[in-house]
Structures are given as C-alpha cells and as structure tokens.
Scaffold this active site. Structure first.
Site, PDB file in Angstrom:
ATOM      1  N   SER A   1       0.862  -1.196   0.000  1.00 51.56           N
ATOM      2  CA  SER A   1       0.000   0.000   0.000  1.00 51.56           C
ATOM      3  C   SER A   1       0.889   1.234   0.000  1.00 51.56           C
ATOM      4  O   SER A   1       2.062   1.155   0.387  1.00 51.56           O
ATOM      5  CB  SER A   1      -0.859  -0.011   1.269  1.00 51.56           C
TER       6      SER A   1
ATOM      7  N   TYR B   1      -2.067  -1.689  10.360  1.00 50.17           N
ATOM      8  CA  TYR B   1      -2.198  -1.877   8.907  1.00 50.17           C
ATOM      9  C   TYR B   1      -0.945  -1.361   8.191  1.00 50.17           C
ATOM     10  O   TYR B   1      -0.335  -2.074   7.380  1.00 50.17           O
ATOM     11  CB  TYR B   1      -3.449  -1.137   8.407  1.00 50.17           C
TER      12      TYR B   1
HETATM   13  N1  LIG Z   1      -8.723  -0.459  -1.716  1.00 44.14           N
HETATM   14  C1  LIG Z   1      -7.686   0.280  -1.356  1.00 44.14           C
HETATM   15  O1  LIG Z   1      -7.777   1.525  -1.257  1.00 44.14           O
HETATM   16  C2  LIG Z   1      -6.361  -0.352  -1.096  1.00 44.14           C
HETATM   17  C3  LIG Z   1      -5.224   0.465  -1.046  1.00 44.14           C
HETATM   18  C4  LIG Z   1      -3.974  -0.112  -0.806  1.00 44.14           C
HETATM   19  C5  LIG Z   1      -3.858  -1.464  -0.628  1.00 44.14           C
HETATM   20  N2  LIG Z   1      -4.974  -2.249  -0.660  1.00 44.14           N
HETATM   21  C6  LIG Z   1      -4.800  -3.688  -0.441  1.00 44.14           C
HETATM   22  O2  LIG Z   1      -5.329  -4.377  -1.556  1.00 44.14           O
HETATM   23  C7  LIG Z   1      -5.706  -5.701  -1.153  1.00 44.14           C
HETATM   24  C8  LIG Z   1      -7.115  -5.988  -1.676  1.00 44.14           C
HETATM   25  O3  LIG Z   1      -8.020  -5.081  -1.071  1.00 44.14           O
HETATM   26  P1  LIG Z   1      -9.339  -4.557  -1.808  1.00 44.14           P
HETATM   27  O4  LIG Z   1      -9.313  -3.087  -1.731  1.00 44.14           O
HETATM   28  O5  LIG Z   1      -9.497  -5.224  -3.115  1.00 44.14           O
HETATM   29  O6  LIG Z   1     -10.429  -5.030  -0.743  1.00 44.14           O
HETATM   30  P2  LIG Z   1     -11.742  -5.935  -0.859  1.00 44.14           P
HETATM   31  O7  LIG Z   1     -12.531  -5.555  -2.067  1.00 44.14           O
HETATM   32  O8  LIG Z   1     -12.400  -5.838   0.464  1.00 44.14           O
HETATM   33  O9  LIG Z   1     -11.143  -7.390  -1.077  1.00 44.14           O
HETATM   34  C9  LIG Z   1     -10.440  -8.038  -0.070  1.00 44.14           C
HETATM   35  C10 LIG Z   1     -10.271  -9.479  -0.474  1.00 44.14           C
HETATM   36  O10 LIG Z   1      -9.506 -10.142   0.554  1.00 44.14           O
HETATM   37  C11 LIG Z   1     -10.242 -11.293   0.969  1.00 44.14           C
HETATM   38  N3  LIG Z   1     -10.011 -11.555   2.391  1.00 44.14           N
HETATM   39  C12 LIG Z   1     -10.160 -10.702   3.432  1.00 44.14           C
HETATM   40  N4  LIG Z   1      -9.928 -11.338   4.588  1.00 44.14           N
HETATM   41  C13 LIG Z   1      -9.626 -12.628   4.263  1.00 44.14           C
HETATM   42  C14 LIG Z   1      -9.305 -13.782   5.024  1.00 44.14           C
HETATM   43  N5  LIG Z   1      -9.270 -13.755   6.363  1.00 44.14           N
HETATM   44  N6  LIG Z   1      -9.064 -14.939   4.371  1.00 44.14           N
HETATM   45  C15 LIG Z   1      -9.126 -14.994   3.028  1.00 44.14           C
HETATM   46  N7  LIG Z   1      -9.415 -13.936   2.246  1.00 44.14           N
HETATM   47  C16 LIG Z   1      -9.675 -12.771   2.869  1.00 44.14           C
HETATM   48  C17 LIG Z   1     -11.702 -10.958   0.708  1.00 44.14           C
HETATM   49  O11 LIG Z   1     -12.440 -12.153   0.477  1.00 44.14           O
HETATM   50  P3  LIG Z   1     -13.465 -12.842   1.507  1.00 44.14           P
HETATM   51  O12 LIG Z   1     -14.145 -11.763   2.282  1.00 44.14           O
HETATM   52  O13 LIG Z   1     -14.345 -13.630   0.609  1.00 44.14           O
HETATM   53  O14 LIG Z   1     -12.587 -13.728   2.344  1.00 44.14           O
HETATM   54  C18 LIG Z   1     -11.599 -10.184  -0.594  1.00 44.14           C
HETATM   55  O15 LIG Z   1     -11.567 -11.075  -1.688  1.00 44.14           O
HETATM   56  C19 LIG Z   1      -5.593  -5.724   0.375  1.00 44.14           C
HETATM   57  O16 LIG Z   1      -4.378  -6.349   0.727  1.00 44.14           O
HETATM   58  C20 LIG Z   1      -5.556  -4.246   0.754  1.00 44.14           C
HETATM   59  O17 LIG Z   1      -4.853  -4.037   1.959  1.00 44.14           O
HETATM   60  C21 LIG Z   1      -6.217  -1.732  -0.905  1.00 44.14           C
END
Ligand SMILES: NC(=O)c1ccc[n+]([C@@H]2O[C@H](COP(=O)([O-])OP(=O)(O)OC[C@H]3O[C@@H](n4cnc5c(N)ncnc54)[C@H](OP(=O)(O)O)[C@@H]3O)[C@@H](O)[C@H]2O)c1
Length: 269
Positions: A138, A151
């Site tokens: 991130s 985080y």
């Molecule tokens: N969106 C942002 O602004 C942003 C910015 C920087 C970095 N990121 C990073 O990008 C990555 C993806 O995030 P996103 O924004 O795409 O969020 P998201 O739409 O909420 O997706 C998160 C994914 O992680 C899975 N997940 C969460 N907890 C889990 C667990 N305990 N076991 C297995 N799977 C799990 C969820 O699936 P289930 O709920 O089905 O398990 C979902 O598929 C993360 O690492 C996040 O920290 C996001």
C-alpha cells in the site's frame, strides 16, 4: 498448463486480477473465504474465456492456512507460475481501541500467510526457472500512519520483504513485485459505508491498479505505485523529515476520522 493463484479473489483488486488474467488466457486458482462469490466468478470467467479455474475457500488469517492452500494445489497437481498475495482488510481505529483478535488476524493474514505462501511456492518456481510473485502492499507502507498503525506496519513489512527476496532471486527466473496502491474504490470501503472520495487523497480504480501491476511485473520493477498523483505524494513525502510526515498523517487521520465511523472495519467480515 500453468496457473495464476490469487488470494482475496472474491472482490476488489483480487477479482480484477482474476478478470485480467482470465481474459489473457491464464488458468486460475482463486482463494478467499466467500465460496459462493468465488464460484460465481469462476463460472463467469470460465464461460467467457474458456480457461480452467479452481476455487479454494479458506480463511487465510488462520496460521496454518498457507499449508492448506499449498496442499490443495499439490493434490490437484496445479503448477503455480504466478502467485498474487492480495487478500487483506483494514481496521480504521485508534491503536488502543483495536481488539487483540483483529490485530492478530491482520498480522497473520498480511504477513505470516503471505510469507508462508511465498516460501511454499517459490521452490517449484525456481526449479522451473519461471515464476512471478506479486505482494500487495500500500502507499501506507512508506511511513507510519496514525489511526492505521498496525495496517501500515504490516504493509511496510510486505514492501521490505518483497524487495529483499527480489534481490535474492535475481537471475533465478522468479520476479517479485510489491504493489503499492493508493486509495482504490473497492468493497474495502463500500462494505463499511465509507466514501473514499471524502478524504483528501486521489481515488483510483482497481482496473488501473491491476493494469499498472501487470506492466510493472513485465518490466521487472521492484515495486509500483499506481497513479501519477500517488507517486508524486510518496516521492515528495520521502524528501520530508519523518516526524513531519507523521504530523501530516495525524491531520489526515483526524480528517478521515470525522468523515467516517471510526469503529467500522474497512472490509465486511
Ligand atoms: N482499496 C484500497 O484503497 C487499497 C489500497 C492499498 C492497498 N490495498 C490492499 O489491496 C488488497 C485488496 O483489497 P481490496 O481493496 O481489493 O479489498 P476488498 O474488495 O475488500 O477485497 C479483499 C479481499 O480479501 C479477501 N479476504 C479478506 N480477509 C480474508 C481472510 N481472512 N481470508 C481470506 N481472504 C480474505 C476478501 O475475500 P473474503 O471476504 O471472501 O474472504 C476479498 O476477496 C488488500 O491487501 C488491501 O490491503 C487496498
């Protein structure tokens, strides 16, 4: 018949990775907890692109979950060419209000499981002299971030770990990329009723993030920060003294705090 394994493939950035790789003809292993969402996505992508898609529902915040994913791939004789360690969640709160259980799950999911999956899959990648590892970090990895202390620290770990093993693996045929997105419009905010546009930071789409990551992987960059403004913010920020950066983070954190329900988790569980 090589595969791309994507954790957290049921929504957001992980789901977009699945869509992009399937469209380019790659077979996939999709991992997340939501079995139904994975099944629906797999059926659609298989139907649209004629690729093979395996799904494995698993809670990756459990300490032995990486071994279970690896065993699943071995028992189905799935050679993993590309590993995308993407699963993650946020918890926006003052550190002393964050429940111990959330701290533990975040550390296991973002750090332990990511490292174990990398360790388990890297050996066969090296043997085949062909492999790619994308670890999702991130922009919050580049400095301490008040109200997102755990985080941000886990995402710094991901960046440091990825850069280190990338050097170790040079010349082996295995490339490693740390993906450092800024605010990206995904379920991580929607599920908590948070509008990411209410912050002062630019908001990107998961498609742009994933396309940037795939380009960066092809050009063998160590890390990538998708989006011009995000790059500018991070590279300018790196020139500032760390304590000034923390003060700016504190102001942004307080501003965001007034916009959202601080007790809400970014990602519905
Ligand atoms: N969106 C942002 O602004 C942003 C910015 C920087 C970095 N990121 C990073 O990008 C990555 C993806 O995030 P996103 O924004 O795409 O969020 P998201 O739409 O909420 O997706 C998160 C994914 O992680 C899975 N997940 C969460 N907890 C889990 C667990 N305990 N076991 C297995 N799977 C799990 C969820 O699936 P289930 O709920 O089905 O398990 C979902 O598929 C993360 O690492 C996040 O920290 C996001």
């Amino acid at each position: 018949m090589e595969y791309v394994l994507i954790t957290g493939a049921s929504s957001g950035i992980g789901k977009t990775f699945a869509e992009e790789y399937a469209a380019s003809g790659s077979n996939l292993v999709l991992v997340a907890r939501s079995h139904d969402k994975l099944g629906t996505l797999a059926a659609r992508l298989q139907n649209n692109h004629g690729v093979d898609i395996q799904i494995f529902s698993q809670d990756l915040s459990l300490p032995d979950s990486a071994e279970k994913v690896f065993a699943f791939c071995n028992s189905h004789q799935i050679p993993v060419r590309t590993l995308i360690n993407n699963a993650g969640f946020g918890y926006d709160s003052a550190f002393d209000s964050m429940p111990l259980e959330k701290i533990e799950r975040m550390i296991v999911l973002h750090m332990l499981t990511l490292v174990k999956l990398t360790r388990l899959f890297v050996s066969s990648m090296k043997e085949r002299k062909n492999g790619q590892i994308v670890n999702v970090s991130s922009i919050l990895a580049f400095a301490g971030v008040p109200y997102n202390a755990v985080y941000a620290a886990t995402k710094s770990f991901v960046l440091s770990f990825s850069e280190s093993i990338r050097e170790e693996l040079k010349g082996s045929g295995v490339s490693v990329l740390a993906l450092c997105p800024g605010l990206t419009e995904t379920d991580i905010y929607h599920s908590a009723g948070i509008d990411p546009h209410s912050t002062l930071l630019p908001v990107g789409s998961s498609k742009k993030v994933v396309q940037d990551a795939i380009r960066a992987l092809e050009s063998k960059k160590p890390y990538t920060i998708p989006g011009f403004l995000n790059k500018l913010i991070i590279h300018t920020g790196r020139l500032l003294p760390r304590n000034l950066l923390l003060k700016i983070g504190m102001v942004l954190g307080r501003r965001t705090k007034s916009k959202i329900n601080r007790a809400s988790e970014w990602q519905a569980e």
